[in-house]
Design a protein around this motif. Sequence first.
Motif, PDB file in Angstrom:
ATOM      1  N   ILE A  53       0.875  -1.170   0.000  1.00  0.00           N
ATOM      2  CA  ILE A  53       0.000   0.000   0.000  1.00  0.00           C
ATOM      3  C   ILE A  53       0.906   1.212   0.000  1.00  0.00           C
ATOM      4  O   ILE A  53       1.691   1.414   0.931  1.00  0.00           O
ATOM      5  CB  ILE A  53      -0.920   0.018   1.230  1.00  0.00           C
ATOM      6  N   VAL A  83      -1.735  -1.472  -3.965  1.00  0.00           N
ATOM      7  CA  VAL A  83      -2.812  -0.494  -3.814  1.00  0.00           C
ATOM      8  C   VAL A  83      -2.159   0.880  -3.694  1.00  0.00           C
ATOM      9  O   VAL A  83      -1.257   1.071  -2.873  1.00  0.00           O
ATOM     10  CB  VAL A  83      -3.671  -0.769  -2.564  1.00  0.00           C
ATOM     11  N   ARG A 103      -3.402  -2.798  -8.863  1.00  0.00           N
ATOM     12  CA  ARG A 103      -4.725  -3.439  -8.768  1.00  0.00           C
ATOM     13  C   ARG A 103      -5.742  -2.589  -8.029  1.00  0.00           C
ATOM     14  O   ARG A 103      -6.937  -2.681  -8.290  1.00  0.00           O
ATOM     15  CB  ARG A 103      -4.601  -4.789  -8.052  1.00  0.00           C
ATOM     16  N   GLY A 104      -5.280  -1.796  -7.073  1.00  0.00           N
ATOM     17  CA  GLY A 104      -6.190  -0.976  -6.288  1.00  0.00           C
ATOM     18  C   GLY A 104      -5.786   0.482  -6.340  1.00  0.00           C
ATOM     19  O   GLY A 104      -4.599   0.807  -6.264  1.00  0.00           O
ATOM     20  N   LEU A 115     -10.554   1.472   2.409  1.00  0.00           N
ATOM     21  CA  LEU A 115      -9.265   0.800   2.265  1.00  0.00           C
ATOM     22  C   LEU A 115      -9.371  -0.677   2.626  1.00  0.00           C
ATOM     23  O   LEU A 115      -8.733  -1.519   1.989  1.00  0.00           O
ATOM     24  CB  LEU A 115      -8.213   1.489   3.129  1.00  0.00           C
ATOM     25  N   ALA A 118     -10.652  -2.384  -0.296  1.00  0.00           N
ATOM     26  CA  ALA A 118      -9.625  -2.489  -1.331  1.00  0.00           C
ATOM     27  C   ALA A 118      -8.651  -3.621  -1.019  1.00  0.00           C
ATOM     28  O   ALA A 118      -8.293  -4.413  -1.899  1.00  0.00           O
ATOM     29  CB  ALA A 118      -8.873  -1.166  -1.448  1.00  0.00           C
ATOM     30  N   VAL A 119      -8.214  -3.708   0.230  1.00  0.00           N
ATOM     31  CA  VAL A 119      -7.277  -4.761   0.643  1.00  0.00           C
ATOM     32  C   VAL A 119      -7.897  -6.135   0.441  1.00  0.00           C
ATOM     33  O   VAL A 119      -7.254  -7.063  -0.073  1.00  0.00           O
ATOM     34  CB  VAL A 119      -6.851  -4.560   2.111  1.00  0.00           C
ATOM     35  N   VAL A 122      -8.120  -6.785  -3.490  1.00  0.00           N
ATOM     36  CA  VAL A 122      -6.826  -6.953  -4.148  1.00  0.00           C
ATOM     37  C   VAL A 122      -6.114  -8.207  -3.673  1.00  0.00           C
ATOM     38  O   VAL A 122      -5.466  -8.915  -4.464  1.00  0.00           O
ATOM     39  CB  VAL A 122      -5.969  -5.686  -3.923  1.00  0.00           C
ATOM     40  N   SER A 127      -9.597  -6.392  -8.756  1.00  0.00           N
ATOM     41  CA  SER A 127      -9.242  -4.978  -8.828  1.00  0.00           C
ATOM     42  C   SER A 127     -10.200  -4.163  -7.973  1.00  0.00           C
ATOM     43  O   SER A 127     -11.327  -4.586  -7.695  1.00  0.00           O
ATOM     44  CB  SER A 127      -9.293  -4.484 -10.275  1.00  0.00           C
ATOM     45  N   SER A 130     -11.857   3.109  -5.920  1.00  0.00           N
ATOM     46  CA  SER A 130     -12.814   3.773  -5.037  1.00  0.00           C
ATOM     47  C   SER A 130     -13.815   4.560  -5.878  1.00  0.00           C
ATOM     48  O   SER A 130     -13.592   4.837  -7.062  1.00  0.00           O
ATOM     49  CB  SER A 130     -12.082   4.715  -4.073  1.00  0.00           C
TER      50      SER A 130
END
Length: 213
Positions: A53, A83, A103-104, A115, A118-119, A122, A127, A130
């Motif tokens: 990240i 990300v 990917r993010g 987040l 997203a985690v 991914v 994918s 936001s």
Amino acid sequence: MGLRIILADDHPIFRSGVRALLENGSNAHVVAEVGSPAELIDAVEKQACDLLITDFSMPGGQVADGLQMLGMIRRRRPDLAVVVLTMVNNGGVLKAILSTGVRGLMSKTDALAELTLAVQAVSHGRSFLSTSISHLIDEGGPGGHANDRPALSKRETEVLRLFASGFTVTEIAGQLNRSVKTISRQKMDAMNKLGLKNDLDVYAYARENGILA
């Protein structure tokens, strides 16, 4: 073993907040925190991890450009899920970030609750964009639809952003491993497409359209 994460941002307080969010009640574990591109490249090469990240733009070191940094990471760890968190709000730059294999992609203005989504996405090979990033890409960034403005190539956008960020043409050429003549031509091509007459116009355009990181 839990999800091993490298966290990169040049603001320690922001890193602390993100780390607390990631590790609170989940199986994620931040195995390295870094605050510069050089530290990030070193951590990616030496630290076993499942997910990175990272901020898009971090000052310091030889790798000042976010796209170049992401490209280096991709070459070293093509398997690593990434990300990106960013303040960039230009659709063209956001598309260029995604083209590096990220990917993010999230804006730093998004709720941090996104987040965790997203985690999760991914880390399972999916994918994640936001809501605000999706809107910026669809609309082409601030100021209206992408079709309202001439499209710059990825390299023209890259050169214009670096120039507006304070790098000289010679410095950009050295950083991107291109000739000064090529960088100068790409800068002028971008200015001609956008109808920019001088360097002050370039700075104004970059500021108004979110090209600056």
